[in-house]
Design a protein around this motif. Structure first.
Motif, PDB file in Angstrom:
ATOM      1  N   ALA A  95      58.651  71.443  52.128  1.00  0.00           N
ATOM      2  CA  ALA A  95      57.398  72.129  51.785  1.00  0.00           C
ATOM      3  C   ALA A  95      56.258  71.121  51.655  1.00  0.00           C
ATOM      4  N   ASP A  96      55.044  71.567  52.022  1.00  0.00           N
ATOM      5  CA  ASP A  96      53.828  70.733  51.943  1.00  0.00           C
ATOM      6  C   ASP A  96      53.907  69.497  52.834  1.00  0.00           C
ATOM      7  N   HIS A  97      54.649  69.606  53.920  1.00  0.00           N
ATOM      8  CA  HIS A  97      54.802  68.460  54.823  1.00  0.00           C
ATOM      9  C   HIS A  97      53.489  68.162  55.536  1.00  0.00           C
ATOM     10  N   LYS A  98      53.303  66.894  55.856  1.00  0.00           N
ATOM     11  CA  LYS A  98      52.143  66.456  56.651  1.00  0.00           C
ATOM     12  C   LYS A  98      52.570  66.025  58.051  1.00  0.00           C
ATOM     13  N   LEU A  99      53.854  65.931  58.289  1.00  0.00           N
ATOM     14  CA  LEU A  99      54.369  65.593  59.609  1.00  0.00           C
ATOM     15  C   LEU A  99      54.369  66.824  60.506  1.00  0.00           C
ATOM     16  N   SER A 100      54.237  66.608  61.796  1.00  0.00           N
ATOM     17  CA  SER A 100      54.325  67.717  62.739  1.00  0.00           C
ATOM     18  C   SER A 100      55.765  68.195  62.849  1.00  0.00           C
ATOM     19  N   PHE A 101      55.952  69.421  63.315  1.00  0.00           N
ATOM     20  CA  PHE A 101      57.303  69.952  63.480  1.00  0.00           C
ATOM     21  C   PHE A 101      58.089  69.133  64.502  1.00  0.00           C
ATOM     22  N   LYS A 102      57.428  68.697  65.542  1.00  0.00           N
ATOM     23  CA  LYS A 102      58.109  67.916  66.564  1.00  0.00           C
ATOM     24  C   LYS A 102      58.590  66.579  66.007  1.00  0.00           C
ATOM     25  N   LYS A 103      57.754  65.913  65.193  1.00  0.00           N
ATOM     26  CA  LYS A 103      58.161  64.629  64.622  1.00  0.00           C
ATOM     27  C   LYS A 103      59.301  64.817  63.627  1.00  0.00           C
ATOM     28  N   MET A 104      59.255  65.880  62.841  1.00  0.00           N
ATOM     29  CA  MET A 104      60.357  66.139  61.905  1.00  0.00           C
ATOM     30  C   MET A 104      61.646  66.417  62.656  1.00  0.00           C
ATOM     31  N   LEU A 105      61.550  67.107  63.791  1.00  0.00           N
ATOM     32  CA  LEU A 105      62.744  67.394  64.586  1.00  0.00           C
ATOM     33  C   LEU A 105      63.320  66.110  65.185  1.00  0.00           C
ATOM     34  N   GLU A 110      67.528  61.826  64.984  1.00  0.00           N
ATOM     35  CA  GLU A 110      67.929  60.439  64.747  1.00  0.00           C
ATOM     36  C   GLU A 110      68.918  60.356  63.588  1.00  0.00           C
ATOM     37  N   PHE A 111      68.694  61.170  62.560  1.00  0.00           N
ATOM     38  CA  PHE A 111      69.567  61.180  61.389  1.00  0.00           C
ATOM     39  C   PHE A 111      70.948  61.727  61.738  1.00  0.00           C
ATOM     40  N   THR A 112      71.007  62.848  62.444  1.00  0.00           N
ATOM     41  CA  THR A 112      72.291  63.497  62.714  1.00  0.00           C
ATOM     42  C   THR A 112      73.075  62.813  63.830  1.00  0.00           C
ATOM     43  N   ALA A 113      72.390  62.139  64.746  1.00  0.00           N
ATOM     44  CA  ALA A 113      73.067  61.534  65.894  1.00  0.00           C
ATOM     45  C   ALA A 113      73.607  60.141  65.596  1.00  0.00           C
ATOM     46  N   SER A 114      73.347  59.603  64.408  1.00  0.00           N
ATOM     47  CA  SER A 114      73.819  58.263  64.046  1.00  0.00           C
ATOM     48  C   SER A 114      75.150  58.383  63.313  1.00  0.00           C
ATOM     49  N   PRO A 115      76.271  57.933  63.891  1.00  0.00           N
ATOM     50  CA  PRO A 115      77.592  58.158  63.287  1.00  0.00           C
ATOM     51  C   PRO A 115      77.741  57.577  61.891  1.00  0.00           C
ATOM     52  N   ASN A 116      77.115  56.428  61.639  1.00  0.00           N
ATOM     53  CA  ASN A 116      77.239  55.776  60.340  1.00  0.00           C
ATOM     54  C   ASN A 116      75.945  55.808  59.539  1.00  0.00           C
ATOM     55  N   GLY A 117      75.049  56.704  59.903  1.00  0.00           N
ATOM     56  CA  GLY A 117      73.782  56.816  59.191  1.00  0.00           C
ATOM     57  C   GLY A 117      72.699  55.972  59.832  1.00  0.00           C
ATOM     58  N   SER A 119      69.047  53.743  58.641  1.00  0.00           N
ATOM     59  CA  SER A 119      68.259  53.245  57.523  1.00  0.00           C
ATOM     60  C   SER A 119      66.834  53.771  57.607  1.00  0.00           C
ATOM     61  N   ALA A 120      66.182  53.846  56.462  1.00  0.00           N
ATOM     62  CA  ALA A 120      64.801  54.331  56.419  1.00  0.00           C
ATOM     63  C   ALA A 120      63.869  53.387  57.171  1.00  0.00           C
ATOM     64  N   SER A 121      64.136  52.086  57.109  1.00  0.00           N
ATOM     65  CA  SER A 121      63.271  51.128  57.811  1.00  0.00           C
ATOM     66  C   SER A 121      63.383  51.298  59.325  1.00  0.00           C
ATOM     67  N   SER A 122      64.603  51.562  59.821  1.00  0.00           N
ATOM     68  CA  SER A 122      64.779  51.795  61.253  1.00  0.00           C
ATOM     69  C   SER A 122      64.096  53.089  61.681  1.00  0.00           C
ATOM     70  N   LEU A 123      64.253  54.139  60.892  1.00  0.00           N
ATOM     71  CA  LEU A 123      63.612  55.413  61.207  1.00  0.00           C
ATOM     72  C   LEU A 123      62.095  55.279  61.178  1.00  0.00           C
ATOM     73  N   SER A 124      61.601  54.482  60.249  1.00  0.00           N
ATOM     74  CA  SER A 124      60.155  54.253  60.146  1.00  0.00           C
ATOM     75  C   SER A 124      59.597  53.623  61.416  1.00  0.00           C
ATOM     76  N   ARG A 125      60.296  52.620  61.941  1.00  0.00           N
ATOM     77  CA  ARG A 125      59.816  51.925  63.138  1.00  0.00           C
ATOM     78  C   ARG A 125      59.940  52.790  64.390  1.00  0.00           C
ATOM     79  N   LYS A 126      61.029  53.556  64.475  1.00  0.00           N
ATOM     80  CA  LYS A 126      61.255  54.360  65.680  1.00  0.00           C
ATOM     81  C   LYS A 126      60.272  55.514  65.808  1.00  0.00           C
ATOM     82  N   LEU A 127      59.904  56.132  64.686  1.00  0.00           N
ATOM     83  CA  LEU A 127      59.069  57.328  64.727  1.00  0.00           C
ATOM     84  C   LEU A 127      57.626  57.085  64.321  1.00  0.00           C
ATOM     85  N   GLY A 128      57.286  55.858  63.963  1.00  0.00           N
ATOM     86  CA  GLY A 128      55.904  55.540  63.638  1.00  0.00           C
ATOM     87  C   GLY A 128      55.416  56.167  62.337  1.00  0.00           C
ATOM     88  N   VAL A 129      56.300  56.247  61.331  1.00  0.00           N
ATOM     89  CA  VAL A 129      55.904  56.755  60.016  1.00  0.00           C
ATOM     90  C   VAL A 129      56.075  55.633  59.007  1.00  0.00           C
TER      91      VAL A 129
END
Length: 373
Positions: A95-105, A110-117, A119-129
């Motif tokens: 709720a109250d998200h500022k990200l677009s639906f496409k970016k959240m998807l 990225e979260f579900t396709a990673s077998p061992n999880g 990291s937030a730093s990796s997700l930050s760099r890959k998606l530009g957040v």
């Protein structure tokens, strides 16, 4: 039962014994597919996961299911019955998200396709957040997994075990040069069978004591399919009180329970058919008694701790454990099924209790350990 049948059908369709993750069937959704989506397509995907129908929505305020007035420019609806405005993420962790639906998807994939999880730093760099955005987003997904846990007691064949996590000691300034006889003893006896261990500094001991926790895992096992249901608990020690709490609250009486030789489980013969394996000598007895499914889970959790997150705070260790339990239980699903499963859990979880306003100081203080008197 539906999931079990699905797995059996997949195995029959693959006579060559190819690993499921290498098969074509698992790749029913990819990062490229989501990247090619428009914002409207991503929004429709969210809407389908929340309500399951195209033309009707359930108002989060009054609960009426109807075809409400749609505000196309804002991706919102106005309820025909109470005039409340709502969106597909209203009263959810997103709720109250500022990200677009496409970016959240994309972040979800990225979260579900990673077998061992991931990291937030990796997700930050890959998606530009920002790192803060990625950190809270991942933990909101873990909260959704935790709040959707099935509390029905386990039955059938159950594997139970406890593993030490967190509090990994750091190396000192100087390298310890082992004596040749100590090296020979470690090779001959193994780490857990009497080999002399190197000394530990007081600072490392205190750090280990402060951050070390026991993750208790309970896994329901189906022969031929492995673990099909996983539950994690957090404790300070693998003792008799914790084991008895698990026996009385999470496993049906009369089940077949397999553990290691720890004295914590001596009372299990009162409640269950109890079989043990002596891990100091063997991984499995000659009769096939083992608790390998519990060890398999610990293998995934330890790889994520050392190779992905590098550190799991005691306060949030149960969140990471629950994430890995979910990954274990969904390991036979396709990419789209995993994504849909997690998004469905998230959109039905209600407002976030632990991460809404985290960076403004609203932080969870409880470790959520086993409630032992």
């Amino acid at each position: 039962m539906r999931q079990t049948g699905t797995v059996l059908r997949r195995r029959k369709a693959d006579p060559m014994g190819q690993h499921w993750l290498l098969s074509r069937a698992v790749r029913d959704l990819s990062l490229i597919d989501i990247a090619d989506m428009s914002e409207q397509d991503a929004f429709i995907f969210f809407r389908k996961q929340r309500w399951g129908v195209k033309d009707e929505q359930s108002c989060p305020t009054c609960g009426v299911l109807d075809s409400h007035y749609f505000r196309k420019t804002r991706f919102q609806w106005r309820c025909k019955h109470c005039d409340a405005y709502f969106s597909v993420t209203t009263k959810t962790p997103l709720a109250d998200h500022k990200l677009s639906f496409k970016k959240m998807l994309l972040m979800l994939f990225e979260f579900t396709a990673s077998p061992n999880g991931i990291s937030a730093s990796s997700l930050s760099r890959k998606l530009g957040v920002t790192y803060k955005t990625a950190w809270v987003f991942c933990h909101k997904l873990r909260e959704s997994i935790t709040r959707a846990i099935d509390n029905a007691p386990f039955s059938g064949e159950i594997h139970v075990d406890g593993g030490h996590f967190g509090g990994k000691p750091r190396s000192g300034q100087f390298r310890h040069k082992a004596k040749p006889e100590d090296i020979a003893n470690k090779i001959k006896l193994g780490k857990s069978q009497g080999a002399k261990r190197s000394s530990q500094s007081r600072a490392n001991f205190n750090r280990k004591k402060r951050n070390r926790r026991i993750v208790m895992v309970i896994r329901e096992v189906v022969p031929g399919l492995g673990g099909v249901k996983t539950r994690c608990l957090l404790s300070l020690s693998e003792d008799e009180k914790t084991a008895k709490h698990i026996a009385q609250n999470y496993i049906k009486k009369g089940s077949l329970v397999r553990t290691d030789e720890s004295p914590a489980y001596t009372s299990y013969s009162m409640y269950f058919t109890h079989e043990t394996v002596e891990h100091s000598k063997e991984y499995s007895t000659v009769n096939g008694v083992n608790n390998n499914q519990a060890e398999s889970f610990f293998s995934r959790l330890r790889r994520s701790e050392y190779g992905v997150f590098h550190r799991m705070m005691a306060k949030y260790m149960i969140d990471y454990a629950n994430e890995m339990a979910w990954r274990e239980d969904c390991r036979k699903k396709t990419e789209k099924e995993r994504l849909s499963d997690l998004l469905g859990k998230t959109l039905s979880a209600g407002l976030s209790k632990w991460w809404r306003g985290y960076w403004q100081g609203a932080k969870r203080n409880d470790e959520m350990r086993v409630p032992i008197d």
